[in-house]
Design an enzyme around this catalytic site. Sequence first.
Site, PDB file in Angstrom:
ATOM      1  N   ASP A 185       0.817  -1.214   0.000  1.00 24.00           N
ATOM      2  CA  ASP A 185       0.000   0.000   0.000  1.00 24.00           C
ATOM      3  C   ASP A 185       0.853   1.268   0.000  1.00 24.00           C
ATOM      4  O   ASP A 185       0.373   2.336  -0.384  1.00 24.00           O
ATOM      5  CB  ASP A 185      -0.914   0.028   1.232  1.00 24.00           C
ATOM      6  CG  ASP A 185      -2.169  -0.821   1.053  1.00 24.00           C
ATOM      7  OD1 ASP A 185      -2.542  -1.088  -0.101  1.00 24.00           O
ATOM      8  OD2 ASP A 185      -2.760  -1.209   2.078  1.00 24.00           O
ATOM      9  N   TYR A 237      -8.556   4.664  -4.066  1.00 26.27           N
ATOM     10  CA  TYR A 237      -8.608   4.502  -2.613  1.00 26.27           C
ATOM     11  C   TYR A 237      -8.875   5.857  -1.951  1.00 26.27           C
ATOM     12  O   TYR A 237      -8.303   6.871  -2.326  1.00 26.27           O
ATOM     13  CB  TYR A 237      -7.287   3.917  -2.104  1.00 26.27           C
ATOM     14  CG  TYR A 237      -7.224   3.776  -0.608  1.00 26.27           C
ATOM     15  CD1 TYR A 237      -7.685   2.627   0.027  1.00 26.27           C
ATOM     16  CD2 TYR A 237      -6.716   4.805   0.184  1.00 26.27           C
ATOM     17  CE1 TYR A 237      -7.633   2.503   1.408  1.00 26.27           C
ATOM     18  CE2 TYR A 237      -6.665   4.696   1.564  1.00 26.27           C
ATOM     19  CZ  TYR A 237      -7.130   3.538   2.161  1.00 26.27           C
ATOM     20  OH  TYR A 237      -7.083   3.417   3.532  1.00 26.27           O
TER      21      TYR A 237
END
Length: 228
Positions: free
Chosen positions: A118, A225
Amino acid sequence: MQKLKQQVFEANMELPRYGLVTFTWGNVSAIDRERGLVVIKPSGVAYETMKADDMVVVDMSGNVVEGEYRPSSDTATHLELYRRYPSLGGIVHTHSTHATAWAQAGLAIPALGTTHADYFFGDIPCTRGLSKEEVQGEYELNTGKVIIETLGDAEPLHTPGIVVYQHGPFAWGKDAHDAVHNAVVMEEVAKMAWIARSINPQLNHIDSFLMNKHFMRKHGPNAYYGQK
């Protein structure tokens, strides 16, 4: 510069809050690129007594232009990275336990799962060791140079951190708070990697397609995201 000094002060105060520093073992800086000035933590000043006005302003040659204290002993490392990578807005150096353990072991922090992916596109690299001449010469400047040697022309915000062999982690970001965020994540994934490899020493790296998905959905051109 008062606003940037406040931001750098607040970012430095996040280090003990997140358990990244013991005593005075850490520093955060940020750069004002238009003015060519960097704000950085003063050397050896305790977090308990530190104030925003204690932050030191230096030019790109390391000359103090504002502040009563000497700047961090790592200032030359920060400046070298700012000179080389225009995308950097903030830099952090700590001796956080798990990331430093990987640095002392001389190993990159392996990308084993999605938490790592991430934030970091691939392993978090470990530099080579500095030579005796590099250490006895301009040590802090040469620390910056060995980081640059390791990163090369890679986009530093795609791998926003590194461990310097036998020394410790450096992290960076778009600004001081972003750099601290990445330093916190680096410490967490360093701990996760140590635990995971202890459980399964034969553990492979994360699959490339899964790593790509997690990194690109947060940082790619079509990232989705979070909120806009």
